[in-house]
Design an enzyme around this catalytic site. Structure first.
Site, PDB file in Angstrom:
ATOM      1  NE  ARG A  93       1.933   8.808  48.620  1.00 38.36           N
ATOM      2  CZ  ARG A  93       0.999   8.489  47.750  1.00 38.36           C
ATOM      3  NH1 ARG A  93       0.472   7.284  47.750  1.00 38.36           N
ATOM      4  NH2 ARG A  93       0.582   9.357  46.846  1.00 38.36           N
ATOM      5  CD  GLU A 117      -4.055  12.079  50.129  1.00 30.95           C
ATOM      6  OE1 GLU A 117      -2.867  12.352  49.831  1.00 30.95           O
ATOM      7  OE2 GLU A 117      -4.388  11.028  50.689  1.00 30.95           O
ATOM      8  CG  ASP A 173       2.182  17.261  49.236  1.00 32.40           C
ATOM      9  OD1 ASP A 173       1.233  17.807  48.620  1.00 32.40           O
ATOM     10  OD2 ASP A 173       2.873  16.338  48.748  1.00 32.40           O
ATOM     11  N   GLY A 229      -1.642   5.102  42.082  1.00 36.56           N
ATOM     12  CA  GLY A 229      -1.711   6.092  43.159  1.00 36.56           C
ATOM     13  C   GLY A 229      -0.925   5.682  44.390  1.00 36.56           C
ATOM     14  CB  SER A 257       4.680   3.258  40.717  1.00 40.75           C
ATOM     15  OG  SER A 257       3.851   4.049  39.892  1.00 40.75           O
ATOM     16  CG  ASP A 306       3.863  11.065  46.635  1.00 35.22           C
ATOM     17  OD1 ASP A 306       3.188  11.104  47.678  1.00 35.22           O
ATOM     18  OD2 ASP A 306       3.390  11.271  45.504  1.00 35.22           O
TER      19      ASP A 306
HETATM   20  C1  GLA Z   1       0.088  13.170  44.763  1.00 34.45           C
HETATM   21  C2  GLA Z   1       1.316  14.067  44.885  1.00 34.45           C
HETATM   22  C3  GLA Z   1       1.620  14.390  46.341  1.00 34.45           C
HETATM   23  C4  GLA Z   1       0.382  14.887  47.079  1.00 34.45           C
HETATM   24  C5  GLA Z   1      -0.805  13.984  46.813  1.00 34.45           C
HETATM   25  C6  GLA Z   1      -2.090  14.526  47.401  1.00 34.45           C
HETATM   26  O1  GLA Z   1       0.363  11.917  45.313  1.00 34.45           O
HETATM   27  O2  GLA Z   1       2.436  13.451  44.301  1.00 34.45           O
HETATM   28  O3  GLA Z   1       2.660  15.332  46.421  1.00 34.45           O
HETATM   29  O4  GLA Z   1       0.097  16.222  46.719  1.00 34.45           O
HETATM   30  O5  GLA Z   1      -1.014  13.760  45.428  1.00 34.45           O
HETATM   31  O6  GLA Z   1      -2.009  14.577  48.780  1.00 34.45           O
END
Ligand code: GLA
Length: 391
Positions: A30, A36, A39, A127, A130, A175
């Protein structure tokens, strides 16, 4: 790597032997367009699934044993049993699957043993989720082999807890949710408070999404991530003393935050300012995408990057370079770091005709400054995880 279905089935047979029916599962990576570090603050996120994905080939076993292999770690076979306690262990790559297995069992879902092989077209540690893709793919293997169904939200939480407990990363829910429930051609506005989802079409005639990987990862253990969560909680604890109804930064407005300036440490104040303003930007970005006001969406992405860099302090010079260079290219609406930060990728929203110029410009300018080539690709929004081939 050749990850075509026939090729990975052959690789599976080389490791685990011929015979039996093979089921093939896919789970996408994703990219988050905006929203950002919101969540885990009950906020809004706008991710989409991308074309690079994890594929998993599996075959049922009758003896309650799980055997795992990965094309990235040739020669290693990890074995554990459904009848014992499943512990976190070496090698690390198998812990996502171990964790999901343990959590599915804890949720009372009847599992069958299996041989399974993970194959990636998704860079590991880049990032692009995966880890969530491997978690979801593992769960899907069990569901497909057992002919089971499970509620999407429940599955996302099971995979999230697996990541907390078996990978040691206190991640939010973004994610896992997008990997499970993405829709082709759409980004997804997820309200992380009630987990409601709204699908937002991205017009392929007008928009492309380009992802560029810095090829660096400055922080791996999640220590910085956990610290950001704590700082947000510190902010929430203060606002609770003013208004007991406050449950998270979602309940705090910028006006309240300004009134609290001086009462909070500067760091906590800036962390809160990022989260509160990022929520507003994310909601506005959805409205603006609906109106096809792509310039405004781009501005919001640029503001998001600045806020992550200056207030949340999760960017790094490589991400700053790519984000700044991307918006110099004609036809690029906006760009920002995406994901947890400290390396990994940027995401850019661009006109279709700008894609090649953008990728070329990023390669040249980044190589000149950092001596390495960013790995970049263009993607359309992919569908969520599912079965590709039923044994
Ligand atoms: C990582 C975490 C997500 C989210 C992002 C930042 O990807 O797995 O849950 O907090 O960082 O937005």
């Amino acid at each position: 790597m050749d990850a075509s279905i026939e090729s990975i089935k052959r690789q599976f047979a080389d490791i685990f032997g011929e015979a039996g029916k093979l089921t093939v599962i896919r789970a996408p990576g994703r990219v988050n367009l905006i929203g950002e570090h919101t969540d885990y603050n009950d906020g809004f996120v706008l991710p989409m699934a991308i074309e690079p994905e994890v594929r998993m080939v599996c075959r049922e076993r009758q003896d309650g044993t799980i055997r795992l292999a990965s094309t990235i770690f040739p020669g290693q076979i990890v074995e554990f049993s459904l009848s014992g306690k499943i512990e976190r262990a070496e090698p690390q790559w198998a812990n996502y699957s171990r964790g999901v297995t343990a959590q599915l069992m804890a949720a009372g879902i009847p599992l069958t043993g299996m041989d399974a092989m993970i194959a990636n077209t998704l860079p590991v540690g880049g990032g692009l989720s995966s880890s969530a893709a491997i978690e979801v793919a593992t769960a899907w293997c069990f569901l497909a082999l057992g002919g089971l169904e499970i509620d999407i939200t429940r599955l996302a939480v099971i995979c999230q807890i697996a990541e907390h407990e078996y990978a040691g990363v206190p991640c939010g829910i973004m994610d896992q949710t997008i990997v499970i429930s993405a829709q082709a051609g759409h980004a997804m506005l997820l309200d992380c408070r009630d987990l409601s989802r709204q699908f937002v079409p991205l017009d392929v005639n007008e928009l492309r999404v380009v992802v560029a990987n810095t090829m660096v990862k400055h922080e791996l253990s999640g220590g910085e991530y956990a610290q950001r969560r704590k700082q947000c909680e510190e902010g929430v604890a203060y606002f609770k003393t003013l208004q007991p109804g406050v449950r998270s930064l979602r309940d705090v407005t910028l006006k309240h935050l300004e009134e609290a300036r001086g009462k909070l440490s500067d760091v906590v104040y800036r962390r809160c300012r990022h989260v509160i303003s990022e929520n507003a930007r994310t909601v506005e970005a959805v409205t603006m995408l609906g109106r096809k006001s792509y310039e405004r969406v781009g501005e919001l992405m640029v503001q998001s990057h600045a806020s992550l860099r200056d207030d949340y302090e999760v960017s790094c010079e490589e991400l700053d370079c790519l984000a700044a260079e991307a918006i110099k290219v004609k036809g690029v609406y906006g760009a920002r770091m995406t994901g947890g930060g400290f390396g990994g990728c940027i995401v850019a929203l661009v006109q279709p005709r700008a894609v090649d110029a953008l990728i070329d410009h990023l390669s040249k300018t980044y190589a000149a400054q950092f001596g390495k080539t960013p790995s970049s690709f263009v993607t359309t929004p992919a569908p969520g995880a599912g079965m590709i081939q039923d044994g």
